[in-house]
Design an enzyme around this catalytic site. Sequence first.
Site, PDB file in Angstrom:
ATOM      1  NE  ARG A  92      11.452   7.439  -3.073  1.00  0.00           N
ATOM      2  CZ  ARG A  92      11.597   6.255  -2.768  1.00  0.00           C
ATOM      3  NH1 ARG A  92      12.319   5.692  -3.748  1.00  0.00           N
ATOM      4  NH2 ARG A  92      10.982   5.590  -1.972  1.00  0.00           N
TER       5      ARG A  92
ATOM      6  CE1 TYR B 223       6.483 -11.280   7.561  1.00  0.00           C
ATOM      7  CE2 TYR B 223       6.486 -13.907   7.717  1.00  0.00           C
ATOM      8  CZ  TYR B 223       6.651 -12.368   8.407  1.00  0.00           C
ATOM      9  OH  TYR B 223       6.765 -12.391   9.536  1.00  0.00           O
TER      10      TYR B 223
END
Length: 304
Positions: free
Chosen positions: A152, A279
């Site tokens: 960024r 996960y």
Amino acid sequence: MLNKQNKLYLQAQAYWDFLRIEKQVSPHTLTNYQRQLLAISEMLIAAQIDDWQAVDASVVRWILTQSHKQGLGAKSIGLRLVVLRQWFAYLVQRHYVKVNPAVGIKAPKVARHLPKNIDAERMGQLLDVEVDEPADIRDLAMMELMYSSGLRLAELQRLDLGDMDLIDAEVRLLGKGNKERIVPIGSRALTALQAWLTVRPSFNPQDNALFLNKRGGRLSHRSIQLAMQKWGERQGLATRLHPHKLRHSFATHLLEASTDLRAVQELLGHSSLSTTQIYTHLDFQHLAKIYDASHPRARRKRED
């Protein structure tokens, strides 16, 4: 415009210290919050509301409606709602109000318009340029790094020398919400950075900022934007070159070549994917492998 010395705006003075010191928001974010809260306070004063305790959910909706009538787009109205929500959260915490009236109010939907990416071939033409002037060497290093690693603008601007690991070809970034991540640097960017570090002393460095202006200080966001815009114009780019276009091109080119979407998303530092990452944890070695196999200007490993 009403004078800034109105009661509602004055009540927010301690809030600016809270944002700056405790929340450690950037100067740009702080200025945005101040501008938004000033506009809101002026709107309320004009409606003869001179105490934040008098603001309830209906008043918040009225503020958003008035903002729309004033010509603000969905994105700006959404920002105004965020500022209100954060401000009232602070007031609740300080026991000035009992409830946050902005909670539960939905912001208008914003149409997402991603910038068009630059294709890999055109990107090569844009960056495969011989440079001799120190400022051009600096600008090329900035662009190679942004495209190589998907930075960024704010992440690039705040880089210090100590954030670079040229031996392992990695850079440590401080992203949104002060979240740190480490991303790989491609060989082309590494070469450009080494060239810049060679000439950096000629800028008479005044601090540890990686990229310097002609006075030896840290380059500002605006200076980086202008440098890239001028570079694009000199190279004959048909559209305006801005930092986010390099980040978007980084993401697009990796996604075109890679089947591992989560790896690309983690390289980008998107915090919205934190639930997915619970996960499937992606370690840096895996990210580097995906990067080396997918990025058109990576090839970090030498072939013996």
